[in-house]
Motif scaffolding. Structure first.
Motif, PDB file in Angstrom:
ATOM      1  N   PRO A   1      21.816 -41.859  -4.267  1.00 49.33           N
ATOM      2  CA  PRO A   1      22.866 -41.043  -3.632  1.00 49.33           C
ATOM      3  C   PRO A   1      22.865 -39.643  -4.210  1.00 49.33           C
ATOM      4  CG  PRO A   1      23.814 -42.588  -5.199  1.00 49.33           C
ATOM      5  CD  PRO A   1      22.354 -42.871  -5.171  1.00 49.33           C
ATOM      6  N   ALA A   2      23.141 -38.662  -3.395  1.00 47.92           N
ATOM      7  CA  ALA A   2      23.102 -37.274  -3.860  1.00 47.92           C
ATOM      8  C   ALA A   2      24.137 -36.444  -3.120  1.00 47.92           C
ATOM      9  CB  ALA A   2      21.711 -36.686  -3.652  1.00 47.92           C
ATOM     10  N   GLN A   3      24.439 -35.318  -3.715  1.00 41.61           N
ATOM     11  CA  GLN A   3      25.414 -34.389  -3.146  1.00 41.61           C
ATOM     12  C   GLN A   3      24.736 -33.048  -2.906  1.00 41.61           C
ATOM     13  OE1 GLN A   3      28.756 -34.027  -5.804  1.00 41.61           O
ATOM     14  NE2 GLN A   3      29.522 -32.236  -4.755  1.00 41.61           N
ATOM     15  N   VAL A   4      25.085 -32.410  -1.825  1.00 37.46           N
ATOM     16  CA  VAL A   4      24.525 -31.084  -1.538  1.00 37.46           C
ATOM     17  C   VAL A   4      25.208 -30.072  -2.461  1.00 37.46           C
ATOM     18  CG1 VAL A   4      24.274 -29.276   0.183  1.00 37.46           C
ATOM     19  CG2 VAL A   4      24.039 -31.665   0.843  1.00 37.46           C
ATOM     20  N   ILE A   5      24.422 -29.351  -3.253  1.00 31.97           N
ATOM     21  CA  ILE A   5      25.000 -28.407  -4.204  1.00 31.97           C
ATOM     22  C   ILE A   5      24.605 -26.964  -3.911  1.00 31.97           C
ATOM     23  CG2 ILE A   5      25.210 -30.076  -6.073  1.00 31.97           C
ATOM     24  CD1 ILE A   5      22.645 -28.827  -7.279  1.00 31.97           C
ATOM     25  N   GLY A   6      23.703 -26.738  -3.008  1.00 38.12           N
ATOM     26  CA  GLY A   6      23.309 -25.361  -2.751  1.00 38.12           C
ATOM     27  C   GLY A   6      22.538 -25.199  -1.454  1.00 38.12           C
ATOM     28  N   ARG A   7      22.712 -24.011  -0.861  1.00 32.33           N
ATOM     29  CA  ARG A   7      21.905 -23.625   0.310  1.00 32.33           C
ATOM     30  C   ARG A   7      21.423 -22.207   0.035  1.00 32.33           C
ATOM     31  NH1 ARG A   7      22.583 -26.980   4.968  1.00 32.33           N
ATOM     32  NH2 ARG A   7      24.235 -28.512   4.656  1.00 32.33           N
ATOM     33  N   ASP A   8      20.107 -22.018  -0.015  1.00 29.47           N
ATOM     34  CA  ASP A   8      19.554 -20.741  -0.431  1.00 29.47           C
ATOM     35  C   ASP A   8      19.645 -19.700   0.678  1.00 29.47           C
ATOM     36  OD1 ASP A   8      16.586 -19.106  -1.015  1.00 29.47           O
ATOM     37  OD2 ASP A   8      18.095 -19.290  -2.581  1.00 29.47           O
ATOM     38  N   SER A   9      19.790 -18.432   0.288  1.00 30.85           N
ATOM     39  CA  SER A   9      19.918 -17.363   1.277  1.00 30.85           C
ATOM     40  C   SER A   9      18.632 -17.124   2.042  1.00 30.85           C
ATOM     41  CB  SER A   9      20.340 -16.065   0.585  1.00 30.85           C
ATOM     42  OG  SER A   9      19.358 -15.678  -0.365  1.00 30.85           O
ATOM     43  N   ALA A  10      17.477 -17.527   1.485  1.00 29.79           N
ATOM     44  CA  ALA A  10      16.199 -17.260   2.146  1.00 29.79           C
ATOM     45  C   ALA A  10      15.784 -18.369   3.099  1.00 29.79           C
ATOM     46  CB  ALA A  10      15.108 -17.053   1.100  1.00 29.79           C
ATOM     47  N   GLU A  11      16.523 -19.446   3.157  1.00 31.12           N
ATOM     48  CA  GLU A  11      16.129 -20.571   4.011  1.00 31.12           C
ATOM     49  C   GLU A  11      16.671 -20.385   5.423  1.00 31.12           C
ATOM     50  OE1 GLU A  11      13.854 -22.312   2.870  1.00 31.12           O
ATOM     51  OE2 GLU A  11      14.153 -21.365   0.940  1.00 31.12           O
ATOM     52  N   ARG A  12      15.931 -20.860   6.424  1.00 29.88           N
ATOM     53  CA  ARG A  12      16.248 -20.553   7.816  1.00 29.88           C
ATOM     54  C   ARG A  12      16.608 -21.754   8.664  1.00 29.88           C
ATOM     55  NH1 ARG A  12      17.359 -16.699   5.804  1.00 29.88           N
ATOM     56  NH2 ARG A  12      16.023 -14.946   5.342  1.00 29.88           N
ATOM     57  N   PHE A  13      16.366 -22.937   8.170  1.00 27.05           N
ATOM     58  CA  PHE A  13      16.595 -24.123   9.003  1.00 27.05           C
ATOM     59  C   PHE A  13      17.530 -25.101   8.298  1.00 27.05           C
ATOM     60  CE2 PHE A  13      13.772 -22.825  12.236  1.00 27.05           C
ATOM     61  CZ  PHE A  13      12.707 -22.186  11.623  1.00 27.05           C
ATOM     62  N   TYR A  14      18.554 -24.544   7.650  1.00 26.46           N
ATOM     63  CA  TYR A  14      19.633 -25.316   7.024  1.00 26.46           C
ATOM     64  C   TYR A  14      19.144 -26.214   5.904  1.00 26.46           C
ATOM     65  CZ  TYR A  14      21.256 -23.688  11.518  1.00 26.46           C
ATOM     66  OH  TYR A  14      21.526 -22.901  12.605  1.00 26.46           O
ATOM     67  N   SER A  15      18.013 -25.834   5.278  1.00 29.54           N
ATOM     68  CA  SER A  15      17.563 -26.585   4.116  1.00 29.54           C
ATOM     69  C   SER A  15      18.592 -26.480   3.003  1.00 29.54           C
ATOM     70  CB  SER A  15      16.239 -26.024   3.613  1.00 29.54           C
ATOM     71  OG  SER A  15      15.304 -26.003   4.661  1.00 29.54           O
ATOM     72  N   PHE A  16      18.594 -27.455   2.109  1.00 27.31           N
ATOM     73  CA  PHE A  16      19.611 -27.446   1.062  1.00 27.31           C
ATOM     74  C   PHE A  16      19.062 -28.056  -0.223  1.00 27.31           C
ATOM     75  CE2 PHE A  16      20.309 -31.958   1.705  1.00 27.31           C
ATOM     76  CZ  PHE A  16      20.144 -32.160   3.067  1.00 27.31           C
ATOM     77  N   THR A  17      19.840 -27.888  -1.281  1.00 27.05           N
ATOM     78  CA  THR A  17      19.484 -28.426  -2.589  1.00 27.05           C
ATOM     79  C   THR A  17      20.443 -29.561  -2.919  1.00 27.05           C
ATOM     80  OG1 THR A  17      18.781 -26.233  -3.294  1.00 27.05           O
ATOM     81  CG2 THR A  17      19.164 -27.848  -5.028  1.00 27.05           C
ATOM     82  N   ILE A  18      19.918 -30.639  -3.476  1.00 35.68           N
ATOM     83  CA  ILE A  18      20.761 -31.771  -3.888  1.00 35.68           C
ATOM     84  C   ILE A  18      20.690 -31.910  -5.399  1.00 35.68           C
ATOM     85  CG2 ILE A  18      20.534 -33.011  -1.718  1.00 35.68           C
ATOM     86  CD1 ILE A  18      18.414 -34.792  -3.046  1.00 35.68           C
ATOM     87  N   ASP A  19      21.637 -32.699  -5.934  1.00 36.67           N
ATOM     88  CA  ASP A  19      21.741 -32.822  -7.383  1.00 36.67           C
ATOM     89  C   ASP A  19      20.997 -34.039  -7.924  1.00 36.67           C
ATOM     90  OD1 ASP A  19      25.122 -34.265  -7.524  1.00 36.67           O
ATOM     91  OD2 ASP A  19      23.348 -34.781  -6.369  1.00 36.67           O
ATOM     92  N   CYS A  20      19.958 -34.450  -7.216  1.00 38.39           N
ATOM     93  CA  CYS A  20      19.097 -35.528  -7.712  1.00 38.39           C
ATOM     94  C   CYS A  20      17.680 -34.992  -7.787  1.00 38.39           C
ATOM     95  CB  CYS A  20      19.088 -36.707  -6.743  1.00 38.39           C
ATOM     96  SG  CYS A  20      20.365 -37.885  -7.064  1.00 38.39           S
ATOM     97  N   GLY A  21      16.933 -35.394  -8.825  1.00 40.14           N
ATOM     98  CA  GLY A  21      15.570 -34.903  -8.937  1.00 40.14           C
ATOM     99  C   GLY A  21      14.626 -36.001  -9.368  1.00 40.14           C
TER     100      GLY A  21
ATOM    101  N   TYR B   1      11.960  -8.710   0.101  1.00 41.17           N
ATOM    102  CA  TYR B   1      11.934 -10.098  -0.366  1.00 41.17           C
ATOM    103  C   TYR B   1      12.048 -11.061   0.817  1.00 41.17           C
ATOM    104  CZ  TYR B   1      13.703 -14.428  -2.502  1.00 41.17           C
ATOM    105  OH  TYR B   1      13.905 -15.740  -2.861  1.00 41.17           O
ATOM    106  N   GLY B   2      12.960 -10.767   1.733  1.00 45.38           N
ATOM    107  CA  GLY B   2      13.145 -11.642   2.892  1.00 45.38           C
ATOM    108  C   GLY B   2      11.910 -11.703   3.769  1.00 45.38           C
ATOM    109  N   VAL B   3      11.276 -10.553   3.994  1.00 44.52           N
ATOM    110  CA  VAL B   3      10.088 -10.517   4.855  1.00 44.52           C
ATOM    111  C   VAL B   3       8.932 -11.280   4.206  1.00 44.52           C
ATOM    112  CG1 VAL B   3       8.306  -8.980   5.745  1.00 44.52           C
ATOM    113  CG2 VAL B   3      10.699  -8.416   6.096  1.00 44.52           C
ATOM    114  N   ILE B   4       8.761 -11.085   2.897  1.00 48.76           N
ATOM    115  CA  ILE B   4       7.664 -11.775   2.208  1.00 48.76           C
ATOM    116  C   ILE B   4       7.891 -13.281   2.215  1.00 48.76           C
ATOM    117  CG2 ILE B   4       6.589 -12.128  -0.056  1.00 48.76           C
ATOM    118  CD1 ILE B   4       6.787  -9.122  -0.493  1.00 48.76           C
TER     119      ILE B   4
END
Lengths: 296, 173
Positions: free
Chosen positions: A120-140, B116-119
């Protein structure tokens, strides 16, 4: 400017640049895309990110409630009317309930398939450079999570693990253009491949491609994973068909799918860390239908 | 001498704490404006580079880059190297070409975030030839750069206030 290039600070920064470049080459060479440095940083930042994520979400929910009071009242009225209509449909269409029970058997993965192991994991982050709603979870990787592991919610498939560190993992969703999943229409048993597109992803949708022109896939059909390639367990819900359209060249059809969960708002997920090549068939499965699928 | 050293250490520690705070804010799932996410860490190390020096800007750019690389789907090192060079460049441009002003900070931040965004876009999607990904540059990358640049305006004043408060005045001032 000449003084700068001859000074000590330039040499230090050049050395740091070379060091980071070495980390980059190493990350590319071993195929993980991560480095010892990012692993160490993730150990330190993941617990704080988890706390900040929870606090930020609470603030966001509170603000949303304050600003949407009027709209919520209207939505409530519309939902009441819709609810009354749905109740009438349920009474008249008993067979939908039977089909619903059959689909729940597929969706009840934990009880039907005890050989699957989850983290089980929780969503802890969504990066500004991601475009398709990718996210980071707290399990590794320390929790048994590996690159390529499927990620699900109670409603269905959400995506796959793309990168891991010891304490966290990045998940790319099924809406991503780089994500393709072998899929099957549960009603017609037709096979296809789901893929994300830029146009559909902005609406939270994806497409099921490579349907034949004679396809009988219809709006409302449920599409599940086919289990092809042993990359994902079979019978995980990917989405519901919204419409079926001809592709650009008119040689085949494709279906627009709506995932069961809003991938932009997912908060809690399960990572399937271990599964066999095929999950056991759900009770009541018709052998003739299965043979037809395998033969196609 | 000792007092000025303590003040310098305190100043850099506050910059580092601010960087971490902005990073956590940046990554919080709820921190999006109409689906667009900003990178406020860029809006911090650019003013630091402009108001302190190129070495300081390069180091804080490197730190911001390492944090961004940890959360990014792109291979580790891209943001680190880019931000180190951008921080250094912002500092040098301020010394030799432009004055340290809020509008310069906003412009430099926009340029840094856009590059940065473009790269990242090119590495993650462009080089693989996915259909229709070009429009993401206009619907996601550029708006993200604009939002990041807006962060630079208040952060410029914050960094300037910290610098003025924690830098020992030189003799003769």
């Amino acid at each position: 400017m000449k003084d700068f290039f001859q000074g000590k600070s330039f040499k230090i920064m050049l050395a740091l640049l070379v060091l980071i470049f070495a980390f980059l080459i190493r990350a590319a060479y071993d195929g993980t895309g991560t480095s010892v440095l990012s692993q160490a940083v993730s150990y330190l930042t993941t617990p704080v990110q988890r706390a900040v994520s929870g606090a930020a979400q609470s603030l966001s929910d509170t603000a949303a409630q304050l600003f949407r009071g009027g709209r919520i009242a209207k939505e409530n009225e519309a939902l009441r009317s819709e609810n009354a209509a749905l109740r009438a449909q349920l009474v008249e269409h008993e067979r939908y309930r039977a089909e619903n029970e059959r689909l729940r058997a597929y969706l009840d993965i934990k009880e039907q398939s005890p050989e699957l192991e989850f983290a089980p994991a929780q969503v802890i982050g969504r990066d500004s450079a991601e475009r398709f709603y990718s996210f980071t979870i707290d399990c590794g990787s320390l929790d048994g999570v590996k690159v390529g592991d499927p990620v699900i919610t109670a409603e269905g498939l959400v995506g796959f693990v793309q990168r891991t560190t010891g304490a966290s993992a990045q998940i790319s969703t099924v809406l991503d253009v780089a994500c393709s999943v072998g899929a099957m229409d549960i009603t017609t048993r037709e096979i296809g491949v789901t893929e994300g597109t830029v146009a559909l992803a902005s609406e939270g949708l994806l497409r099921l491609s490579y349907l034949t022109r004679e396809s009988e896939v219809r709006a409302g059909d449920v599409v599940v994973t086919s289990g092809a390639g042993d990359t994902v367990p079979k019978n995980l819900v990917i989405g519901t068909v919204k419409e079926v359209l001809p592709d650009a060249k008119g040689l085949s059809l494709y279906a627009v799918l709506e995932p069961p969960a809003d991938l932009r708002e997912v908060r809690d997920v399960l990572v399937i860390t271990q599964f066999p090549g095929n999950v056991p068939e759900a009770p009541g499965e018709e052998p003739a239908a299965e043979e037809a699928v395998e033969g196609s | 001498m000792k007092r000025s050293l303590i003040r310098r250490v305190a100043k850099y520690a506050v910059y580092a704490a601010l960087l971490l705070f902005l990073y956590f804010l940046q990554e919080a799932p709820a921190a999006a404006v109409f689906g667009v996410r900003a990178a406020p860490v860029i809006g911090l190390f650019i003013p630091i580079a402009m108001l302190e020096d190129e070495f300081c800007g390069g180091l804080y750019g490197l730190a911001a880059g390492i944090l961004c690389d940890t959360a990014s789907m792109a291979i580790f090192g891209i943001a680190s190297m880019l931000f180190l060079v951008m921080g250094c460049a912002a500092g040098l441009l301020t010394i030799y070409l432009v004055n340290a002003r809020p509008r310069s900070a906003v412009l430099f931040t926009f340029a840094a975030a856009a590059i940065y965004g473009v790269i990242c876009h090119y590495i993650l999607y462009g080089v693989w030839g996915y259909e229709g990904v070009g429009r993401l540059l206009f619907t996601q990358t550029l708006p993200s750069a604009v939002l990041s640049a807006l962060w630079a305006l208040p952060l410029y004043f914050v960094v300037r206030a910290l610098r003025d408060a924690l830098t020992e005045p030189t003799q003769g001032d």
